[in-house]
Design an enzyme around this catalytic site. Structure first.
Site, PDB file in Angstrom:
ATOM      1  CG  ASP A   1      72.010  21.553  39.611  1.00 14.05           C
ATOM      2  OD1 ASP A   1      70.897  22.026  39.304  1.00 14.05           O
ATOM      3  OD2 ASP A   1      72.713  20.903  38.818  1.00 14.05           O
TER       4      ASP A   1
ATOM      5  NE  ARG B   1      70.613  17.461  39.242  1.00 15.43           N
ATOM      6  CZ  ARG B   1      70.039  18.476  39.895  1.00 15.43           C
ATOM      7  NH1 ARG B   1      69.343  19.375  39.239  1.00 15.43           N
ATOM      8  NH2 ARG B   1      70.170  18.590  41.189  1.00 15.43           N
TER       9      ARG B   1
ATOM     10  CG  HIS C   1      68.732  26.311  39.019  1.00 20.62           C
ATOM     11  ND1 HIS C   1      68.032  26.173  37.843  1.00 20.62           N
ATOM     12  CD2 HIS C   1      69.142  25.057  39.354  1.00 20.62           C
ATOM     13  CE1 HIS C   1      68.012  24.904  37.489  1.00 20.62           C
ATOM     14  NE2 HIS C   1      68.684  24.197  38.383  1.00 20.62           N
TER      15      HIS C   1
ATOM     16  CG  HIS D   1      71.324  24.455  34.786  1.00 20.88           C
ATOM     17  ND1 HIS D   1      72.190  24.423  35.859  1.00 20.88           N
ATOM     18  CD2 HIS D   1      70.319  23.596  35.102  1.00 20.88           C
ATOM     19  CE1 HIS D   1      71.741  23.586  36.769  1.00 20.88           C
ATOM     20  NE2 HIS D   1      70.599  23.068  36.344  1.00 20.88           N
TER      21      HIS D   1
END
Ligand code: SIN
Length: 298
Positions: free
Chosen positions: A123, A286, A121, A271
């Site tokens: 983000d 994150r 995907h 990623h």
């Protein structure tokens, strides 16, 4: 409509020499580099940040090892690259595990039912303005001392390695990206009132800084391609996903030490987190920086 040519090309950026403040070592020539010579717990100067920006555009994923920084320092570094994003799961009290709104906790243990980002995907592409970039700081690596890599795929290369007729066709299409796919479908959360974000983006977009084309559909969020039958849409998306998965020549893997910060460009990458460390644990946080609405032309 005339097509705008990018002012700066990928090749212009891809130079390992010429860094005076940081040292940049590519992981491979296509995606990823390790950056040394910068301590993110100290104030940075403009020249250092300019070099980080140049390396970021050249390599798309930057790996900074041994960065024992606070949440405030993590956010301060992220803020240099854009307004901090609040994840859809943080907007809703039922799903929000608390903490700073701008920091998404990433934590997988023996009791976890899933690992965040366990499918390819980019983000939060369900947002109207998805994150341009993200910075994941892994503080705790699996107790066994290895595992938990993040895999990255260069989506410029994914597009450029398709045939010209396929590229032409994809340039005409628009896809729907739906937050319910990961957050309800995979994470089993309760949708907030009004549901998770759902937005349309062109299937091929241009990177807003380099102008280079990007294949912009991903199995994490893309529900379907508009105007195609269900069968056509599913078949085309599956073909594109297999194309990305099987091309090891457009990918890299990033391994973590305790306090490794990884900074990636969501506008041209996908990623996937490798959950290969069960029953051990891995955790960190994150931050993401809000980007532009993805567009076909600049
Ligand atoms: C993510 O998708 O942001 C998580 C990546 C990871 O945990 O490696």
């Amino acid at each position: 409509m005339t097509m705008q040519r990018p002012a700066v090309t990928y090749q212009d950026h891809w130079k390992t020499e010429g860094y005076d403040h940081i040292s940049v070592t590519p992981i491979n020539p296509v995606v990823g580099a390790t950056v040394e010579g910068i301590d993110l717990s100290r104030p940075f100067n403009d020249a250092e940040i300019a070099e980080v920006r140049r390396a970021f555009l050249a390599h798309h994923v930057l790996v900074f090892h041994d960065q024992n920084i606070s949440e405030e320092q993590h956010k301060a570094f992220g803020s240099l690259f854009g307004e901090l994003h609040v994840h859809p799961l943080k907007h809703d009290a039922a799903n929000n595990r608390g903490g700073d709104p701008a920091i998404l906790e990433i934590r997988t243990t023996a009791n976890s039912k899933y690992t965040a980002g366990g499918a390819w995907h980019a983000d939060v592409t369900c947002d109207e303005r998805p994150p341009a970039s993200s910075m994941l700081l892994i503080r705790q690596i699996p107790e066994v001392g290895c595992g938990g890599d993040t895999c990255f795929a260069n989506m410029h290369k994914a597009f450029e390695t398709l045939s010209e007729p396929m590229q032409e066709f994809l340039r005409t299409l628009t896809a729907v990206h739906d937050g319910a796919i990961p957050y309800v479908g995979a994470y089993n959360t309760t949708p907030p009132e009004g549901g998770y974000p759902r937005n349309e983006h062109p299937v091929v977009v241009r990177h807003p800084e380099t102008g280079r084309e990007v294949l912009y559909v991903n199995p994490g969020f893309t529900s379907h391609i508009k105007g195609l039958s269900r069968f056509e849409s599913q078949s085309l998306l599956e073909m594109l996903y297999r194309h990305v998965e099987k091309r090891l020549d457009i990918q890299c893997r990033v391994s973590y030490r305790p306090n490794t910060l990884v900074f990636w460009d969501n506008r041209c990458l996908q990623h996937q987190a490798a959950w290969d460390y069960y029953p051990y644990s891995r955790s960190g946080g994150r931050v993401s920086m809000i980007g532009h609405r993805p567009t076909r032309e600049l």
